[in-house]
Design an enzyme around this catalytic site. Structure first.
Site, PDB file in Angstrom:
ATOM      1  N   CYS A 110       0.838  -1.191   0.000  1.00 50.81           N
ATOM      2  CA  CYS A 110       0.000   0.000   0.000  1.00 50.81           C
ATOM      3  C   CYS A 110       0.877   1.246   0.000  1.00 50.81           C
ATOM      4  O   CYS A 110       2.012   1.225   0.446  1.00 50.81           O
ATOM      5  CB  CYS A 110      -0.927   0.081   1.197  1.00 50.81           C
ATOM      6  SG  CYS A 110      -1.909  -1.375   1.447  1.00 50.81           S
ATOM      7  N   LYS A 117       8.909 -14.656 -14.695  1.00 47.93           N
ATOM      8  CA  LYS A 117       8.400 -13.591 -15.577  1.00 47.93           C
ATOM      9  C   LYS A 117       7.123 -14.042 -16.271  1.00 47.93           C
ATOM     10  O   LYS A 117       6.152 -13.319 -16.344  1.00 47.93           O
ATOM     11  CB  LYS A 117       9.426 -13.217 -16.658  1.00 47.93           C
ATOM     12  CG  LYS A 117      10.632 -12.414 -16.282  1.00 47.93           C
ATOM     13  CD  LYS A 117      10.393 -10.953 -16.040  1.00 47.93           C
ATOM     14  CE  LYS A 117      10.019 -10.705 -14.627  1.00 47.93           C
ATOM     15  NZ  LYS A 117      11.086 -10.575 -13.669  1.00 47.93           N
ATOM     16  N   TRP A 148      -3.042  -2.551  -1.614  1.00 49.38           N
ATOM     17  CA  TRP A 148      -2.769  -3.912  -2.051  1.00 49.38           C
ATOM     18  C   TRP A 148      -3.310  -4.781  -0.928  1.00 49.38           C
ATOM     19  O   TRP A 148      -2.792  -4.770   0.193  1.00 49.38           O
ATOM     20  CB  TRP A 148      -1.268  -4.127  -2.226  1.00 49.38           C
ATOM     21  CG  TRP A 148      -0.913  -5.481  -2.742  1.00 49.38           C
ATOM     22  CD1 TRP A 148      -0.938  -5.898  -4.032  1.00 49.38           C
ATOM     23  CD2 TRP A 148      -0.461  -6.603  -1.972  1.00 49.38           C
ATOM     24  NE1 TRP A 148      -0.536  -7.204  -4.112  1.00 49.38           N
ATOM     25  CE2 TRP A 148      -0.237  -7.665  -2.875  1.00 49.38           C
ATOM     26  CE3 TRP A 148      -0.225  -6.818  -0.619  1.00 49.38           C
ATOM     27  CZ2 TRP A 148       0.211  -8.914  -2.464  1.00 49.38           C
ATOM     28  CZ3 TRP A 148       0.214  -8.062  -0.203  1.00 49.38           C
ATOM     29  CH2 TRP A 148       0.430  -9.099  -1.129  1.00 49.38           C
ATOM     30  N   GLU A 183       4.140 -14.353 -13.870  1.00 49.98           N
ATOM     31  CA  GLU A 183       3.794 -13.058 -13.299  1.00 49.98           C
ATOM     32  C   GLU A 183       2.914 -12.214 -14.231  1.00 49.98           C
ATOM     33  O   GLU A 183       1.948 -11.603 -13.791  1.00 49.98           O
ATOM     34  CB  GLU A 183       5.121 -12.323 -13.048  1.00 49.98           C
ATOM     35  CG  GLU A 183       5.081 -11.208 -12.074  1.00 49.98           C
ATOM     36  CD  GLU A 183       6.466 -10.626 -11.847  1.00 49.98           C
ATOM     37  OE1 GLU A 183       7.399 -10.897 -12.632  1.00 49.98           O
ATOM     38  OE2 GLU A 183       6.615  -9.872 -10.884  1.00 49.98           O
ATOM     39  N   GLU A 193      14.137 -17.458 -13.397  1.00 46.29           N
ATOM     40  CA  GLU A 193      13.692 -16.085 -13.618  1.00 46.29           C
ATOM     41  C   GLU A 193      12.755 -16.019 -14.834  1.00 46.29           C
ATOM     42  O   GLU A 193      11.744 -15.309 -14.819  1.00 46.29           O
ATOM     43  CB  GLU A 193      14.925 -15.175 -13.803  1.00 46.29           C
ATOM     44  CG  GLU A 193      14.632 -13.736 -14.180  1.00 46.29           C
ATOM     45  CD  GLU A 193      13.739 -12.994 -13.197  1.00 46.29           C
ATOM     46  OE1 GLU A 193      13.478 -13.484 -12.096  1.00 46.29           O
ATOM     47  OE2 GLU A 193      13.267 -11.896 -13.559  1.00 46.29           O
ATOM     48  N   HIS A 245      14.083 -37.184 -13.164  1.00 47.85           N
ATOM     49  CA  HIS A 245      13.728 -37.632 -11.812  1.00 47.85           C
ATOM     50  C   HIS A 245      12.275 -37.315 -11.466  1.00 47.85           C
ATOM     51  O   HIS A 245      11.899 -37.358 -10.304  1.00 47.85           O
ATOM     52  CB  HIS A 245      14.678 -37.004 -10.791  1.00 47.85           C
ATOM     53  CG  HIS A 245      16.098 -37.425 -10.987  1.00 47.85           C
ATOM     54  ND1 HIS A 245      16.529 -38.714 -10.760  1.00 47.85           N
ATOM     55  CD2 HIS A 245      17.180 -36.755 -11.469  1.00 47.85           C
ATOM     56  CE1 HIS A 245      17.819 -38.809 -11.056  1.00 47.85           C
ATOM     57  NE2 HIS A 245      18.229 -37.623 -11.496  1.00 47.85           N
ATOM     58  N   ARG A 273       3.052   0.359  -5.446  1.00 48.27           N
ATOM     59  CA  ARG A 273       2.964  -0.356  -4.173  1.00 48.27           C
ATOM     60  C   ARG A 273       1.645  -1.116  -4.020  1.00 48.27           C
ATOM     61  O   ARG A 273       1.450  -1.830  -3.032  1.00 48.27           O
ATOM     62  CB  ARG A 273       3.094   0.632  -3.010  1.00 48.27           C
ATOM     63  CG  ARG A 273       4.362   1.440  -3.053  1.00 48.27           C
ATOM     64  CD  ARG A 273       4.321   2.493  -1.989  1.00 48.27           C
ATOM     65  NE  ARG A 273       4.555   1.910  -0.691  1.00 48.27           N
ATOM     66  CZ  ARG A 273       5.725   1.806  -0.101  1.00 48.27           C
ATOM     67  NH1 ARG A 273       6.794   2.246  -0.701  1.00 48.27           N
ATOM     68  NH2 ARG A 273       5.844   1.269   1.092  1.00 48.27           N
ATOM     69  N   LYS A 311       4.579  -3.518  -7.114  1.00 48.79           N
ATOM     70  CA  LYS A 311       5.995  -3.366  -7.440  1.00 48.79           C
ATOM     71  C   LYS A 311       6.876  -3.546  -6.206  1.00 48.79           C
ATOM     72  O   LYS A 311       7.946  -4.121  -6.279  1.00 48.79           O
ATOM     73  CB  LYS A 311       6.211  -1.981  -8.064  1.00 48.79           C
ATOM     74  CG  LYS A 311       7.626  -1.701  -8.507  1.00 48.79           C
ATOM     75  CD  LYS A 311       7.976  -2.505  -9.737  1.00 48.79           C
ATOM     76  CE  LYS A 311       9.428  -2.365 -10.124  1.00 48.79           C
ATOM     77  NZ  LYS A 311       9.871  -3.522 -10.918  1.00 48.79           N
ATOM     78  N   ASN A 319      -0.350   1.597   6.115  1.00 57.22           N
ATOM     79  CA  ASN A 319       0.429   0.639   5.338  1.00 57.22           C
ATOM     80  C   ASN A 319       1.072  -0.318   6.334  1.00 57.22           C
ATOM     81  O   ASN A 319       1.757   0.129   7.247  1.00 57.22           O
ATOM     82  CB  ASN A 319       1.501   1.389   4.540  1.00 57.22           C
ATOM     83  CG  ASN A 319       2.498   0.444   3.891  1.00 57.22           C
ATOM     84  OD1 ASN A 319       2.166  -0.678   3.565  1.00 57.22           O
ATOM     85  ND2 ASN A 319       3.718   0.903   3.726  1.00 57.22           N
ATOM     86  N   GLY A 320       0.811  -1.606   6.181  1.00 57.10           N
ATOM     87  CA  GLY A 320       1.383  -2.579   7.114  1.00 57.10           C
ATOM     88  C   GLY A 320       0.329  -3.584   7.522  1.00 57.10           C
ATOM     89  O   GLY A 320      -0.711  -3.713   6.879  1.00 57.10           O
TER      90      GLY A 320
END
Ligand code: M6R
Length: 615
Positions: free
Chosen positions: A2, A492, A75, A495, A488, A511, A27, A610, A100-101
């Site tokens: 947030c 990507k 968020w 996401e 990575e 395996h 955020r 982000k 925020n938190g």
């Protein structure tokens, strides 16, 4: 997570708050809201589900106006994304709070407030705060004192902005864990989760410390520490610039940022190496005044801590560090590291990696490291004024410029460059063979041009991405340091395109994961000309003989030919030392175009933000 912004001014603050929210949208962006105290001392609030633009639309038809206000972009943690869960939260129609938190003990606080008759309108943890403040204030104490007394009841992390229509000349803020910055103006003052939110209105900032509560009026700022004692905090003049958010010819920031990589890599290298040696680019010293060079000479062990993409950069660096030095290197995700008991290691250098420098898990892990004890802490970060930079002994900055797309691209490749700069300095401090150092430098110097060449495959990769539109799953394979490159690549893809993707070391396929391979499963791999190339090729044969469709980014020397079930894009020849950096780039483009074809919100993918400033 947030973002919080607030202002107390002599002019209307709505547009200042909205611009602050736009700048904080990285955020979180599932809902947004704003509250002001109007000229006739009424508390007015507007909230909207969705991005800040939705709030903006609502405000166009609203009479909301005032010179004191707070705003929030959310968020969701507690309570689904919905207008009723959007901040600011209000009590008794006169006090508003943005937060925020996470308040960990909110359930017990909520139950006791409900027993006293408080009615809750949201599912959030935040709403307990505003009712507690209202309860304290209605007992006759001032807003500042009310906030200070409520703080004693809260467990968890928070940055708070509080306004009340009883005190139209006061904006109260409090910080514990989550970041909060005060911006100083002339006859006006501001608050924000970071300085970016306030750059259009000021360049002078005070970073609140944990435990601080502050009262802002138009002309004054008074700060109190956790004991309630008045304290002075240093005013810092920022040189950060406001620009950076121009899309130019690009449709998405992610695409723009992928294409900015040659410049970002060059900027991260500039003035940091000569033809034969690495120049010190590590800023800071330990509390005992020891410089980076001496720490690197002493270090016997390295621990890298990070999250997400930054963690993948750390995994790649482990291969580099352990192949060229005698220093063992561990890499761990911060959310695990922070809760794992470990014996203190006196000669261990702890490196945190972070684009934002505000990731809550990484900050908490750093805190733990400092309590446990180590040789020194160093952060590789893209934001000079960030919490990680300020709280580490040393910092090595990536010069990627602001990264706006949620999916990290240029921040990742510049982190890898910074890790090579660090490796070079470690080799020098350990008096390694000059040949190793010169080879490393030679690779780095070629890197910007080679990345340019890879970007020329943009159109070919766009074409390849067409094959992924209908896919629900994908496997990424790599060997050696290309395994974290594959991790990575998979991150990507999931996401931004929402395709389920996993990465495996190619040798591990037999395996278990080989059972997933059929003609419906795309298998993406990177095949630079390294010592593990022949091993990788054998693994690819295992896939091919089971009908799997391969998508391969391969060095010409790999001699992997395009055929019915192998789609090959030929990559430029690269020195092995920079192969991991170079081969990350086509995987970024593949994810980008897949997401574009699927019509997702590339720069702001669902459910993400982000900067992850909550646990
Ligand atoms: O700001 P940080 O580098 O600390 O962020 C860590 C992760 O949240 C971040 O890398 C995330 O995984 C990215 N969205 C990946 O593209």
């Amino acid at each position: 997570m947030c973002g919080i912004v607030g202002a107390i001014a002599q002019r209307p603050v709505t547009e200042i708050l909205l611009e602050g929210l736009r700048r904080l949208e990285y955020r979180g962006y599932d809902s947004a809201g704003l509250a002001v105290i109007s000229a006739d001392n009424l508390l007015m609030r507007e909230r909207a589900l969705g991005k800040v633009a939705e709030l903006e639309k609502k405000l166009e038809n609203s009479s909301l106006a005032g010179t004191l206000g707070i705003a929030h972009t959310r968020w969701a943690t507690h309570g689904e994304p919905a207008e009723r869960n959007a901040h600011p939260h209000v009590s008794a129609n006169r006090i508003a709070v943005v937060h925020n938190g996470i308040i960990e003990n909110y359930e017990e606080l909520r139950e006791s407030l409900q027993a006293e008759g408080y009615v809750f309108e949201s599912d959030t943890d935040t709403e307990v705060i505003v009712h507690l403040i209202e309860k304290a204030e209605s007992q006759g104490i001032e807003l500042l004192e009310a906030v200070m007394s409520v703080r004693k009841k809260l467990r968890g992390a928070y940055a708070l902005g509080v306004i009340s229509n009883d005190e139209p000349d006061s904006l109260i803020v409090a910080r514990h864990g989550s970041p909060l910055v005060i911006g100083l103006g002339l006859g006006e003052n501001f608050i924000g989760s970071d300085i970016q939110a306030m750059l259009p209105v000021t360049s002078r900032f005070i970073y609140l410390e944990n435990g601080d509560t502050a009262q802002l009026s138009r002309h004054e700022i008074n700060i109190y520490d956790e004991n309630g004692d008045a304290v002075k905090r240093e005013i810092q003049q920022s040189t950060a610039s406001m620009c950076a958010s121009d899309l130019g010819e690009y449709r998405h920031y992610m695409h723009k940022e992928i294409f900015e990589q040659p410049q970002a890599i060059q900027a991260t290298l500039d003035s940091r190496l000569t033809g034969e040696s690495f120049i010190n680019c590590i800023v800071g010293e330990t509390s005992e005044g020891v410089a980076a060079k001496d720490i690197l000479a002493q270090v016997e062990e390295i621990q890298i801590i990070a999250c997400g993409t930054s963690y993948h950069a750390g995994l790649i660096a482990r291969y580099w560090i352990e192949s060229l030095t005698e220093v063992p290197c561990n890499v761990e995700v911060a959310s695990e590291y922070r809760y794992r008991r470990q014996p203190p290691k006196k000669n261990m250098l702890v490196i945190t990696l972070s684009q934002s420098g505000e990731t809550a898990d990484t900050l908490a892990a750093l805190d733990k490291v400092k309590q446990d004890g180590c040789l020194a802490t160093l952060t590789i970060c893209n934001v000079p004024e960030s919490s990680l930079t300020r709280e580490s002994d040393f910092s090595l900055m990536t010069i990627a410029g602001p990264e706006i797309g949620v999916a990290s691209t240029k921040a990742f490749t510049t982190q890898l460059v910074a890790l090579q700069l660090l490796l070079g300095q470690l080799l020098q401090a350990k008096q390694a063979d000059d040949k190793l150092i010169i080879e490393l430098i030679s690779g780095l110097k070629q890197l910007p041009v080679i990345v340019e060449q890879v970007l020329e495959h943009d159109k070919a990769i766009e074409k390849m991405a067409e094959d992924f539109i209908e896919k629900n799953n994908a496997l990424f394979l790599g060997r050696g340091e290309q395994y974290p490159v594959a991790m990575e690549g998979a991150l990507k893809l999931k996401e931004i395109s929402y395709i389920h993707a996993e990465a495996y070391p190619a040798g591990e396929l037999k395996h278990g994961p080989l059972a997933l391979v059929d003609s419906e499963m795309p298998i993406i791999t990177v095949a630079p000309n390294t010592s593990l190339l022949e091993k990788l090729k054998s693994n690819l044969e295992e896939v091919r003989s089971r009908g799997g469709m391969l998508y391969v980014f391969a060095d010409k020397a790999a001699e992997i030919k395009q055929q019915d079930n192998i789609y090959v894009i030929e990559m430029p020849a690269v020195p092995e030392s920079i192969a991991a950096i170079v081969y990350s780039v086509p995987l970024q483009l593949l994810s980008y175009y897949t997401a574009v074809f699927k019509g997702t919100d590339v720069d702001k993918p669902r459910n993400l933000a982000k900067s992850v400033t909550v646990e």
